[in-house]
Write an enzyme that holds these catalytic residues in place. Structure first.
Site, PDB file in Angstrom:
ATOM      1  N   ARG A 123     -36.541   0.911 -76.301  1.00  0.00           N
ATOM      2  CA  ARG A 123     -36.798   2.022 -75.370  1.00  0.00           C
ATOM      3  C   ARG A 123     -38.221   2.591 -75.494  1.00  0.00           C
ATOM      4  NH1 ARG A 123     -31.734   3.450 -77.340  1.00  0.00           N
ATOM      5  NH2 ARG A 123     -30.059   2.812 -75.936  1.00  0.00           N
ATOM      6  N   GLU A 187     -62.798  -2.934 -57.039  1.00  0.00           N
ATOM      7  CA  GLU A 187     -62.061  -1.728 -57.448  1.00  0.00           C
ATOM      8  C   GLU A 187     -63.041  -0.621 -57.856  1.00  0.00           C
ATOM      9  OE1 GLU A 187     -58.866  -1.330 -57.055  1.00  0.00           O
ATOM     10  OE2 GLU A 187     -57.929  -3.313 -57.152  1.00  0.00           O
ATOM     11  N   LYS A 229     -60.515   6.981 -62.966  1.00  0.00           N
ATOM     12  CA  LYS A 229     -59.091   6.616 -62.934  1.00  0.00           C
ATOM     13  C   LYS A 229     -58.284   7.599 -63.786  1.00  0.00           C
ATOM     14  CE  LYS A 229     -55.489   3.774 -62.323  1.00  0.00           C
ATOM     15  NZ  LYS A 229     -55.067   2.423 -62.605  1.00  0.00           N
ATOM     16  N   GLU A 239     -47.081   9.424 -60.179  1.00  0.00           N
ATOM     17  CA  GLU A 239     -47.223   9.103 -58.765  1.00  0.00           C
ATOM     18  C   GLU A 239     -46.301   9.949 -57.882  1.00  0.00           C
ATOM     19  OE1 GLU A 239     -46.905   4.881 -57.826  1.00  0.00           O
ATOM     20  OE2 GLU A 239     -48.930   5.056 -57.050  1.00  0.00           O
ATOM     21  N   ARG A 244     -52.574  10.136 -56.834  1.00  0.00           N
ATOM     22  CA  ARG A 244     -52.715   8.746 -57.224  1.00  0.00           C
ATOM     23  C   ARG A 244     -52.700   7.794 -56.028  1.00  0.00           C
ATOM     24  NH1 ARG A 244     -50.281   7.053 -63.062  1.00  0.00           N
ATOM     25  NH2 ARG A 244     -50.837   4.886 -62.909  1.00  0.00           N
ATOM     26  N   ASN A 248     -55.107   3.785 -53.645  1.00  0.00           N
ATOM     27  CA  ASN A 248     -54.732   2.661 -52.785  1.00  0.00           C
ATOM     28  C   ASN A 248     -55.708   2.447 -51.640  1.00  0.00           C
ATOM     29  OD1 ASN A 248     -52.422   1.836 -54.192  1.00  0.00           O
ATOM     30  ND2 ASN A 248     -51.224   3.471 -53.255  1.00  0.00           N
ATOM     31  N   HIS A 251     -56.084  -0.868 -50.012  1.00  0.00           N
ATOM     32  CA  HIS A 251     -54.971  -1.680 -50.488  1.00  0.00           C
ATOM     33  C   HIS A 251     -53.877  -1.895 -49.441  1.00  0.00           C
ATOM     34  CE1 HIS A 251     -56.903  -1.287 -54.330  1.00  0.00           C
ATOM     35  NE2 HIS A 251     -55.948  -1.912 -54.965  1.00  0.00           N
ATOM     36  N   HIS A 255     -53.255  -5.529 -49.585  1.00  0.00           N
ATOM     37  CA  HIS A 255     -52.018  -6.108 -50.114  1.00  0.00           C
ATOM     38  C   HIS A 255     -51.353  -7.025 -49.107  1.00  0.00           C
ATOM     39  CE1 HIS A 255     -51.008  -3.183 -53.630  1.00  0.00           C
ATOM     40  NE2 HIS A 255     -51.616  -4.274 -54.040  1.00  0.00           N
ATOM     41  N   HIS A 267     -57.141 -10.551 -55.772  1.00  0.00           N
ATOM     42  CA  HIS A 267     -56.742  -9.197 -55.373  1.00  0.00           C
ATOM     43  C   HIS A 267     -57.952  -8.374 -54.925  1.00  0.00           C
ATOM     44  CE1 HIS A 267     -54.739  -5.300 -55.444  1.00  0.00           C
ATOM     45  NE2 HIS A 267     -55.682  -4.866 -56.252  1.00  0.00           N
TER      46      HIS A 267
END
Ligand code: MG
Length: 377
Positions: A123, A187, A229, A239, A244, A248, A251, A255, A267
């Site tokens: 965990r 990025e 970041k 998020e 956040r 994107n 993206h 994507h 990417h």
């Protein structure tokens, strides 16, 4: 030699971040300083393991760690439940307990997977990430997103689990292929586009030195990206607040291109084209002026990134001949609606309301999306 050493304080976690050259030799000592049990599983891929595995394992030996090493084939296919299961088997045979450490040495595939293994073993145990690509430095290693892919889609199973320590050794960037360096720079340009301040101008002023892989400039590049970041993640750890979502930028279409295409594009290359499309949409909506959009596109070109779909890209689409713009649109549109960012069937875009001012928009009309896709074709 320039070194940056900082602590990212989050509500539920604290990540120590060190950026500099020659850090991999210090992984053992710096992991020991976390004051945990001296048992560690190192996860890497064949390419990176060959180059840097010995440095890391040597340091762990010196620091008195019992360690295991899981070396996976390079490439996103290794980011799987099967790889995680192999890691769990090793952790079990090492009897790595709650105070043990999982170390990820590699690019985004490895850091996401190692993070996932660390998040789920017993965990959750401590993870140390040693990103070796620019993409992982500026994006994957910071923020606690861990995941594996399923045959149905990427990153579908995962957890938020922040690393205790991130060691970004910029000397690794010397061994990156040119295309991988550029993909990471996409990025970085994204961070510059969505953040107020001088980071865009900094890229413009330092473009030659970045491409020449000047040590000091790379350290500064990675540091500034991690700071941006980290600052966004601190405002939106899980998020939920929307902060956040701004990461994107580029993206949404990026994507979709990545999914619809046949993976000949990296990417970051898809994000580059996606940013150009998003820039054009923002211009059409009167949010961004042409010169601002052109400035981003120029910088992407400067970094040898594609700003249009290459002729050679073929698409796996149902749509047959992708050269026809209608088929191209259908295929990309299809993937747009499958995206995780789609809420209630509405495609959400991050658009710039001027440079450094990202906003979320879910009201971009179908016709405009179609034109944007045509435009990058
Ligand atoms: Mg990305």
């Amino acid at each position: 030699m320039r070194r940056f050493d900082t602590v990212l304080k989050l509500e539920r976690a604290t990540t120590r971040i060190v950026v500099g050259t020659g850090l991999l030799g210090e992984v053992g000592a710096r992991t020991a300083a976390l004051d945990l049990d001296r048992r560690a599983l190192v996860i890497t891929d064949e390419t990176v393991g060959e180059l840097y595995g010995a440095d890391v394992l040597g340091g762990l030996d010196e620091a008195g760690f019992a360690h295991g090493l899981l070396t996976l084939p390079a490439g996103d296919r290794s980011k799987s439940l099967a790889s995680a299961e192999r890691a769990f088997e090793m952790l079990a045979s090492m009897r790595l307990g709650r105070d043990g450490v999982v170390i990820g040495l590699g690019g985004g595939m490895v850091t996401d997977l190692a993070g996932f293994v660390g998040a789920t073993w017993l965990r959750g145990v401590a993870t140390v990430l040693c990103p070796t690509t620019l993409e992982a430095d500026v994006d994957a290693a910071i923020g606690g997103k861990t995941a594996v892919n399923l045959p149905f889609g990427k990153n579908l199973v995962g957890a938020f689990h922040h690393p205790r320590l991130v060691l970004a050794d910029t000397a690794c960037l010397g061994s990156l292929g040119d295309r991988d360096l550029s993909a990471g720079l996409a990025e970085s340009v994204k961070h510059a586009a969505i953040t107020p301040g001088d980071f865009l101008a900094w890229h413009e002023a330092n473009a030659d030195a970045i491409l020449a892989r000047d040590d000091d400039v790379l350290v500064e590049l990675v540091r500034r990206n991690m700071e941006i970041k980290g600052e966004v993640v601190a405002r939106d750890e899980r998020e939920t607040t929307g902060a956040r979502a701004m990461l994107n930028y580029g993206h949404t279409i990026g994507h979709a291109l990545e999914s619809a295409g046949t993976f000949s594009l990296r990417h970051g290359e898809c994000v580059s084209i996606g940013m150009v499309a998003a820039g054009w949409i923002a211009c059409e909506l009167g949010m961004l002026d042409g010169e601002e959009a052109e400035r981003i596109e120029r910088l992407l070109r400067r970094f040898n990134l594609p700003v249009r779909l290459p002729e050679s890209e073929t698409f796996s689409a149902n749509a047959g001949d992708f050269r026809s713009s209608a088929a191209r649109f259908d295929s990309v549109r299809d993937y747009l609606s499958r995206d995780k960012k789609v809420v209630g069937g509405v495609v959400r875009f991050v658009l710039l309301n001027g440079l450094g001012q990202p906003v979320l928009r879910d009201d971009v009309g179908e016709a405009l999306i179609r034109k944007a896709i045509e435009r990058i074709g």
